[in-house]
Design an enzyme around this catalytic site. Sequence first.
Site, PDB file in Angstrom:
ATOM      1  N   LYS A 230       0.799  -1.210   0.000  1.00 30.33           N
ATOM      2  CA  LYS A 230       0.000   0.000   0.000  1.00 30.33           C
ATOM      3  C   LYS A 230       0.845   1.280   0.000  1.00 30.33           C
ATOM      4  O   LYS A 230       0.360   2.350  -0.337  1.00 30.33           O
ATOM      5  CB  LYS A 230      -0.956  -0.012   1.194  1.00 30.33           C
ATOM      6  CG  LYS A 230      -1.984  -1.150   1.104  1.00 30.33           C
ATOM      7  CD  LYS A 230      -2.612  -1.156  -0.243  1.00 30.33           C
ATOM      8  CE  LYS A 230      -3.795  -2.089  -0.469  1.00 30.33           C
ATOM      9  NZ  LYS A 230      -4.049  -3.216   0.353  1.00 30.33           N
ATOM     10  N   HIS A 249      -7.057  -0.101  -6.275  1.00 30.30           N
ATOM     11  CA  HIS A 249      -7.138  -1.129  -5.230  1.00 30.30           C
ATOM     12  C   HIS A 249      -8.065  -2.225  -5.754  1.00 30.30           C
ATOM     13  O   HIS A 249      -9.200  -2.370  -5.294  1.00 30.30           O
ATOM     14  CB  HIS A 249      -7.705  -0.476  -3.955  1.00 30.30           C
ATOM     15  CG  HIS A 249      -7.621  -1.325  -2.725  1.00 30.30           C
ATOM     16  ND1 HIS A 249      -8.471  -1.170  -1.661  1.00 30.30           N
ATOM     17  CD2 HIS A 249      -6.781  -2.318  -2.386  1.00 30.30           C
ATOM     18  CE1 HIS A 249      -8.161  -2.035  -0.711  1.00 30.30           C
ATOM     19  NE2 HIS A 249      -7.137  -2.746  -1.131  1.00 30.30           N
ATOM     20  N   CYS A 273     -13.782  -6.862   2.467  1.00 27.94           N
ATOM     21  CA  CYS A 273     -15.158  -6.830   1.972  1.00 27.94           C
ATOM     22  C   CYS A 273     -15.377  -7.829   0.842  1.00 27.94           C
ATOM     23  O   CYS A 273     -16.251  -7.645  -0.014  1.00 27.94           O
ATOM     24  CB  CYS A 273     -15.532  -5.427   1.507  1.00 27.94           C
ATOM     25  SG  CYS A 273     -15.675  -4.259   2.858  1.00 27.94           S
ATOM     26  N   GLY A 274     -14.566  -8.863   0.798  1.00 33.04           N
ATOM     27  CA  GLY A 274     -14.825  -9.934  -0.176  1.00 33.04           C
ATOM     28  C   GLY A 274     -14.020  -9.844  -1.456  1.00 33.04           C
ATOM     29  O   GLY A 274     -14.334 -10.531  -2.433  1.00 33.04           O
ATOM     30  N   THR A 276     -10.700 -10.695  -2.028  1.00 29.99           N
ATOM     31  CA  THR A 276      -9.940 -11.925  -2.294  1.00 29.99           C
ATOM     32  C   THR A 276     -10.881 -13.089  -2.633  1.00 29.99           C
ATOM     33  O   THR A 276     -10.664 -13.777  -3.633  1.00 29.99           O
ATOM     34  CB  THR A 276      -9.013 -12.263  -1.111  1.00 29.99           C
ATOM     35  OG1 THR A 276      -8.214 -11.108  -0.834  1.00 29.99           O
ATOM     36  CG2 THR A 276      -8.102 -13.421  -1.440  1.00 29.99           C
ATOM     37  N   ALA A 387      -6.098 -11.465  11.050  1.00 27.15           N
ATOM     38  CA  ALA A 387      -4.983 -12.411  10.846  1.00 27.15           C
ATOM     39  C   ALA A 387      -4.893 -12.749   9.358  1.00 27.15           C
ATOM     40  O   ALA A 387      -5.905 -12.732   8.649  1.00 27.15           O
ATOM     41  CB  ALA A 387      -5.215 -13.679  11.666  1.00 27.15           C
ATOM     42  N   ARG A 419     -19.360  -2.708   1.785  1.00 26.70           N
ATOM     43  CA  ARG A 419     -20.088  -3.409   2.852  1.00 26.70           C
ATOM     44  C   ARG A 419     -21.282  -2.556   3.228  1.00 26.70           C
ATOM     45  O   ARG A 419     -21.142  -1.514   3.861  1.00 26.70           O
ATOM     46  CB  ARG A 419     -19.138  -3.600   4.041  1.00 26.70           C
ATOM     47  CG  ARG A 419     -19.679  -4.461   5.169  1.00 26.70           C
ATOM     48  CD  ARG A 419     -18.600  -4.681   6.203  1.00 26.70           C
ATOM     49  NE  ARG A 419     -17.604  -5.626   5.744  1.00 26.70           N
ATOM     50  CZ  ARG A 419     -17.598  -6.934   6.003  1.00 26.70           C
ATOM     51  NH1 ARG A 419     -18.551  -7.453   6.753  1.00 26.70           N
ATOM     52  NH2 ARG A 419     -16.639  -7.705   5.537  1.00 26.70           N
TER      53      ARG A 419
HETATM   54  C1  SPV Z   1      -5.903  -4.134   2.872  1.00 26.94           C
HETATM   55  O1  SPV Z   1      -6.051  -3.837   4.069  1.00 26.94           O
HETATM   56  O2  SPV Z   1      -6.534  -3.574   1.969  1.00 26.94           O
HETATM   57  C2  SPV Z   1      -4.953  -5.180   2.501  1.00 26.94           C
HETATM   58  C3  SPV Z   1      -3.984  -5.610   3.468  1.00 26.94           C
HETATM   59  O3  SPV Z   1      -4.950  -5.597   1.376  1.00 26.94           O
HETATM   60  S1  SPV Z   1      -2.874  -4.350   3.805  1.00 26.94           S
HETATM   61  O4  SPV Z   1      -3.165  -3.202   3.000  1.00 26.94           O
HETATM   62  O5  SPV Z   1      -1.550  -4.863   3.504  1.00 26.94           O
HETATM   63  O6  SPV Z   1      -3.018  -4.060   5.214  1.00 26.94           O
HETATM   64 MN    MN Z   2      -6.078  -4.268   0.040  1.00 22.26          MN
END
Ligand code: SPV
Ligand code: MN
Length: 624
Positions: A230, A249, A273-274, A276, A387, A419
């Site tokens: 990020k 994103h 929010c789904g 992945t 986690a 969400r």
């Molecule tokens: C997010 O929180 O959007 C992630 C994990 O993908 S991280 O940004 O690495 O915390």
């Molecule tokens: Mn992310």
Amino acid sequence: MDKVRLLLQERLTDDNFERLMAIDCAQMHDFVADAIELAGPESVFVCTDADEDLAYIRQLAIDKGEETPLAMDGHTYHFDGYNDQARDKANTKYLLAEGADLGVSLNSTDKKSGTEEVRSFLKGSMAGRQMLVCFFCLGPTDSEFSIPCVQITDSGYVAHSECMLYRPGYEEFKRTGGSGGFFKFIHTGGELENAVSRNIDKRRVYIDLEENIVYSTNTQYAGNTVGLKKLALRLAINKSSQEGWLAEHMFVMGSHGPGGRVTYFAGAFPSACGKTPTSMLPGQTIIGDDIAYLRKIDGKIRCVNVESGIFGIIRDVNSKDDPVIYESLTKPGEVIFGNVLITDDLKPHWLGMGAELPTEGLNYSGKWQKGKIGPDDKEVTASHKNARYTVRISALSNRDPQADAPEGVPVGGVIYGGRDSDTLVPIEQAFDWTEGIVAKGASIESETTSATLGAEGVRKFNIMSNMDFVSLPLGRYIQNNLDFAKDVESPPLIFSVNYFLKGEDGKYLNGMFGKMVWVLWAELRVNGDVEAIETPTGLIPKYEDLAGLFKENLSEDYTKEQYQEQFTIRTANLLAKIVRVEEIYKTKVSDTPQIVFEVLDTHRKRLEAAGAKYGDLISPFELV
Ligand code: SPV
Ligand code: MN
């Protein structure tokens, strides 16, 4: 010999010095030399793309106690500190030179004092430690999308995570010398206690857009430390704005339609929010799950996964709901488990894994037993809600064959998620690109989650799900998105989805795999295979088409009652949302493009007219 070269020669072993000098990039050499002078490491390791170097980094994480091997071959676990379990939005700031202004919605601080502050935390931070200098590439290597990066860190875990999450970049750097621009990251975990960062009050993530440098101190959680994730997204948004492309994103996945057809979707959802699970839907193929770059190539929009691995939320990953990920987490191979529960037999456990959880073990709070109360007086769950697991996409059975294609994949559709328990229907197509960008992407509101520190369940504005990472005045960011498709002959269709709609009893209206049907419907729309029903704000599926998809793909009987409840147009709630979003653009964004207000106003008028005709709640059957 110049000063920088001399310093590097003096402080690096011959081997490491040669590795660094093999890259012809004075600016990178300056960055490394400055970091050495500032952080004062005992030694420096320059990591190339060689397998031995990756193995060295992995072992280092273990030797330093940042990771511990688990019973399964290749698996390790890592804990972040009790108060270091998520992205720290409050202490993540842009360093702004005098006169620069990103608007009130972005967190920033004065560049001079901010740089001094974070450099004071870096000063001497690596005394007695080894500094790792690693090279990675954002996007596939040797491609129009590639951005080489240099990451400096004193954490084996951070470097190891990056080795899994990004394509190696040493050879790329050597080839280009960083001539197209490159990003720089410097991280220190700071003082450690039981292998976790101790001085959380000095946790900082400071972003310098002029220098393309991000500083990260006194933290380990990957969202704050893994530069290429990020931290780089923020730099990339700024770079893309100057160069006319987009950094988002977004997941990228291949949706498999009739006759072996594959249509690619890029989808932006807020954290947790789904996103992945959507990129990992059974029967579909994954390109990436978190960050995408989009470019126009030969008049078409194409995109790539910026990453090559997944840093995913492990909660609720089980054999039923997330079979592909579950499989990759339960077989031998390289996996890092973060902030889960570990038992004496060196096995990982997590919330929602589909098995009864042990009542004691080791977790991010130390020795844990059921009912334990943490230092914040809250009950400590077995594993943290945020986690995570880290895996390589190459280890997944559903990897799309185009996952590393240098030219990326064509974008058939863009999906914006969020969400939302009471307003949006499960899926709706926007009338066109402009309405999609404004009324779908730029109007996202989402209830907060455990992926960031702070209260959960609060409805928050989250522009394109990218609010935490946008590094431009928001109006300009919207305009970039609007302009992006201007000279594109057939721009991707834009959809909104909402997996979190609840019924009057407070229960979710959709099962875990409803999302598969929404995506498959979008696939049919992109290819002109099905008709849709017009609502005041877009186009929704016909009952018959959804019933067919549910039956065919999930063997479920999707009833008319379910459809009606899910796809009822909630006029009053939609109007209230428009008022909230407009208020933000009026009061918090000084450069809002006029078109934003025009589109929102058009939607309001259509909703009011429909409300007057049909009442507050409009059944989709009335609109046919
Ligand atoms: C997010 O929180 O959007 C992630 C994990 O993908 S991280 O940004 O690495 O915390
Ligand atoms: Mn992310």
